[in-house]
Design a protein around this motif. Structure first.
Motif, PDB file in Angstrom:
ATOM      1  N   HIS A  75       1.114  30.330 -34.880  1.00  0.00           N
ATOM      2  CA  HIS A  75       2.389  30.110 -34.188  1.00  0.00           C
ATOM      3  C   HIS A  75       3.557  30.114 -35.174  1.00  0.00           C
ATOM      4  CE1 HIS A  75       0.208  28.041 -30.583  1.00  0.00           C
ATOM      5  NE2 HIS A  75      -0.205  29.273 -30.813  1.00  0.00           N
ATOM      6  N   ALA A  76       3.378  29.522 -36.348  1.00  0.00           N
ATOM      7  CA  ALA A  76       4.431  29.540 -37.370  1.00  0.00           C
ATOM      8  C   ALA A  76       4.668  30.964 -37.868  1.00  0.00           C
ATOM      9  CB  ALA A  76       4.060  28.613 -38.530  1.00  0.00           C
ATOM     10  N   ILE A  77       3.606  31.737 -38.018  1.00  0.00           N
ATOM     11  CA  ILE A  77       3.738  33.134 -38.442  1.00  0.00           C
ATOM     12  C   ILE A  77       4.517  33.928 -37.392  1.00  0.00           C
ATOM     13  CG2 ILE A  77       2.488  35.282 -38.912  1.00  0.00           C
ATOM     14  CD1 ILE A  77       0.204  33.458 -40.066  1.00  0.00           C
ATOM     15  N   CYS A  78       4.166  33.759 -36.125  1.00  0.00           N
ATOM     16  CA  CYS A  78       4.875  34.461 -35.048  1.00  0.00           C
ATOM     17  C   CYS A  78       6.362  34.137 -35.080  1.00  0.00           C
ATOM     18  CB  CYS A  78       4.293  34.101 -33.683  1.00  0.00           C
ATOM     19  SG  CYS A  78       2.650  34.774 -33.356  1.00  0.00           S
ATOM     20  N   ASP A  79       6.700  32.857 -35.216  1.00  0.00           N
ATOM     21  CA  ASP A  79       8.110  32.470 -35.259  1.00  0.00           C
ATOM     22  C   ASP A  79       8.825  33.070 -36.469  1.00  0.00           C
ATOM     23  OD1 ASP A  79       8.492  31.146 -32.886  1.00  0.00           O
ATOM     24  OD2 ASP A  79       8.392  29.141 -33.739  1.00  0.00           O
ATOM     25  N   ALA A  80       8.164  33.121 -37.608  1.00  0.00           N
ATOM     26  CA  ALA A  80       8.778  33.703 -38.803  1.00  0.00           C
ATOM     27  C   ALA A  80       9.032  35.196 -38.605  1.00  0.00           C
ATOM     28  CB  ALA A  80       7.893  33.461 -40.027  1.00  0.00           C
TER      29      ALA A  80
END
Length: 189
Positions: A75-80
Motif C-alpha cells: 500500500h505504501a508503494i502504491c501511494d508512492a
C-alpha cells in the motif's frame, strides 16, 4: 528567485532575478524525465488474519486488519508511485468501500497501479522502503519480498530496496498494535 546582495555605503540593496521556468516555449510544459513520490501506510495487528507483507505470507500469530489483505508495504508503494505520477492515492483508485476490493490480494492493486502510471507514460525507476514492526523479525523475508515485488512490477530486483526496523518499543508499533511502512519511489518517462 536568485538574490544578489550588494552593500553600498552601509546600505544593502537586493537585486532579484526570476527563477527559471519549467514551462516550455509557447506556454507548454517542459518534460521532466523522472519524478519522485512518497507513500505511507499503517494497519492494526489482530488475531484471526494472515500477515501479508511485500506480497508474501509471513507466519505470525497476528495479521493485519484491513479491507484488502492489508499489506502495508504494498500500500505504501502504491501511494508512492501514484504520488510521483500526480494521480492521487490508493484510496482514490481502490476505495475501502468497494465490494470488488474486499479481501483483494494487494499484489493485484500494485499491478494495477503500475498500469495506471503507465497511462501517463511512466515506468518504475526504483523504490526504497522501510517497514516498522517489533515482531516478527522481517530481515529473513526481505529477499523473498524483493523477488515478489520485482515480478509484480516487472522490474529488476536491484530496483527494490526494503529495510526493516523497530521503533524500540515506542508507540503503537512498539506495543505490537500495528505495522507501518514508508516508501519513496522514482518513476521515469
Amino acid at each position: 528567485m536568485k538574490e544578489e546582495i550588494k552593500k553600498e555605503n552601509s546600505q544593502a540593496t537586493v537585486t532579484t532575478t526570476p527563477a527559471p521556468s519549467l514551462r516550455g516555449r509557447a506556454g507548454g510544459e517542459a518534460v521532466i524525465p523522472f519524478r519522485v513520490g512518497m507513500g505511507y501506510d499503517v494497519h492494526q495487528l489482530v488475531e484471526g488474519r494472515d500477515l501479508w507483507l511485500g506480497g508474501i505470507k509471513i507466519e505470525h500469530t497476528l495479521g493485519l486488519l484491513g479491507h484488502s489483505d492489508a499489506d502495508v508495504l504494498i500500500h505504501a508503494i502504491c501511494d508512492a508511485l501514484l504520488g510521483a505520477a500526480n494521480m492521487r492515492d490508493i484510496g482514490y483508485h481502490f476505495p475501502d468501500t468497494a465490494e470488488e476490493t474486499d479481501g483483494i490480494d494487494s499484489k493485484i492493486l500494485l499491478r494495477k497501479t503500475v498500469d495506471l502510471i503507465a497511462t501517463k507514460g511512466y515506468i518504475v525507476g526504483n523504490i526504497d522502503c522501510t517497514v516498522c514492526a517489533e515482531k516478527p523479525k522481517l530481515t529473513p523475508h526481505v529477499e523473498a519480498m524483493r523477488a515478489c515485488l520485482a515480478e509484480v512490477m516487472n522490474t529488476d530486483e536491484d530496483n527494490i530496496s526494503i529495510k526493516a526496523t523497530t521503533t524500540e518499543k515506542l508507540g503503537f508499533t512498539g506495543r505490537q498494535e500495528g505495522i507501518s511502512a514508508y516508501c519513496v519511489a522514482l518513476i521515469s518517462k
